[in-house]
Design an enzyme around this catalytic site. Structure first.
Site, short mmCIF file in Angstrom:
data_model
loop_
_atom_site.label_atom_id
_atom_site.label_comp_id
_atom_site.label_asym_id
_atom_site.label_seq_id
_atom_site.Cartn_x
_atom_site.Cartn_y
_atom_site.Cartn_z
N LYS A 1 -12.89 -5.65 -2.74
CA LYS A 1 -14.18 -4.67 -2.09
C LYS A 1 -13.57 -3.94 -3.02
CE LYS A 1 -14.44 -5.51 2.81
NZ LYS A 1 -13.97 -4.90 4.05
N LYS B 1 -7.93 -12.58 -5.89
CA LYS B 1 -9.12 -13.00 -4.83
C LYS B 1 -10.39 -11.81 -5.73
CE LYS B 1 -9.02 -13.08 -0.28
NZ LYS B 1 -9.11 -12.72 0.91
N LYS C 1 0.70 -1.66 0.14
CA LYS C 1 -0.45 -0.10 0.20
C LYS C 1 0.67 1.04 -0.03
CE LYS C 1 -4.28 -1.72 1.87
NZ LYS C 1 -5.16 -1.28 3.31
#
Ligand code: TRP
Length: 319
Positions: free
Chosen positions: A197, A194, A113
């Site tokens: 969100k 995966k 990040k």
């Protein structure tokens, strides 16, 4: 309050999707009769990257609404908003005092990040320490975590052991629980990652309307084999088959991808339609959801306060 055994955490960022339902929410709902669980909505974690204050508030309420709509029974499973229980931030600081800078800086999620070169909040670095506080506060024995949170759980165990051995037995050291393979849902547009969100176009949101579900499944990536089977060389088809089994408990009888996709669409719709309906009812009464959150915080606060009191005493603070 009875001993809480499990804590399931949801970060209040973005919208919950089918992967969250099958991997985290459904196991939580299935287990809530048998064990003491806490469902935590991590709104403080949503502020570790650039955030919009209105969104943080709305996402927190929305997440609570979706948990209730999906079947979390707040009488059995307190739904707790992280920021409502101040002990989270207090324990966070105490745990920072037993965590190395290097340990935090090594976390893969932090490195990923912070890799784009933009400004990085200090809270992004200490994110896993706050997560450790979330977990250790409630004396839980088990924490369901996906692969992306595994390293954070390991850090939690390290910190808990270290604190206990330096300052005396204070925390229960939790174990991570991995969702079943069939409950790990991949992105329909890119079955090598995966369902997430925040990224990906092959995502099924829990409140997506039927047409959107149909469209996303219809566009799901398959392959040239034209064989309906689970096979590592066919990650897209395998994912569709896993989703079908996770939704219905049955296996596909399809012999073509078109029919398989129809089965998957119907299975997802059957699962999500009641959630959508209940969500609409709950949205009409936001006061009720707020009451559920206030009650959830009241239920767990005594446990949280007792843990912090133990930790304060152990680490050297005056009563
Ligand atoms: N970091 C977790 C995630 O992104 C959310 C979370 C916050 C959490 N606190 C937690 C998960 C405590 C488990 C336990 O999914």
């Amino acid at each position: 309050m009875a001993l809480t055994r499990r804590l399931t955490g949801f970060q209040a960022t973005g919208k919950l999707h089918l992967g969250n339902l099958l991997g985290a929410l459904r196991p939580l709902i299935a287990a809530q009769k048998a064990e003491g669980s806490v469902a935590l909505i991590a709104d403080l974690h949503a502020m570790t990257v650039d955030h919009n204050p209105t969104d943080v508030r709305e996402n927190a309420l929305e997440l609570a609404t979706v948990l209730l709509a999906a079947g979390v029974d707040a009488e059995r499973t307190p739904i707790v908003l992280q920021s409502h229980v101040r002990e989270h931030t207090e324990l966070h600081y105490l745990l920072e005092c037993v965590t190395g800078f290097g340990e935090a800086a090594r976390m893969i999620q932090f490195k990923e990040k912070s890799a784009n070169g933009g400004p990085v909040r200090l809270s992004l670095l200490t994110y896993p320490v706050l997560m450790s506080a979330d977990i250790l506060l409630y004396d839980v024995e088990q924490v369901p975590v996906g692969d992306d949170q595994r390293q954070h759980l390991e850090l939690t165990r390290t910190i808990a052991h270290r604190f206990n051995s330096r300052y005396g037995e204070t925390f229960t050291v939790p174990d991570g629980v991995r969702p079943e393979a069939a409950a790990r849902v991949m992105d329909l547009a890119d079955p090598t990652v995966k369902m997430s969100k925040t990224v990906g176009t092959g995502r099924i949101g829990l409140l997506d309307p039927p047409e959107m579900i149909r469209r996303v499944v219809a566009r799901a990536v398959t392959d040239e084999f034209a064989l309906v089977r689970r096979d590592p060389r066919q990650p897209g088809v395998t994912n569709l088959l896993d989703i079908l089994t996770a939704c219905t408990g049955s296996v596909s009888s399809a012999t073509s991808y078109r029919v398989l996709k129809q089965e998957v669409t119907d299975a997802i719709e059957a699962l999500l339609a009641p959630i959508r309906a209940r969500h609409a009812e709950l949205t009409a009464d936001p006061g009720y959801v707020r009451k559920v959150l206030a009650a959830g915080a009241d239920r767990v606060r005594p446990t949280a306060a007792a843990t912090v009191a133990r930790a304060r005493r152990a680490i050297g603070l005056l009563d």
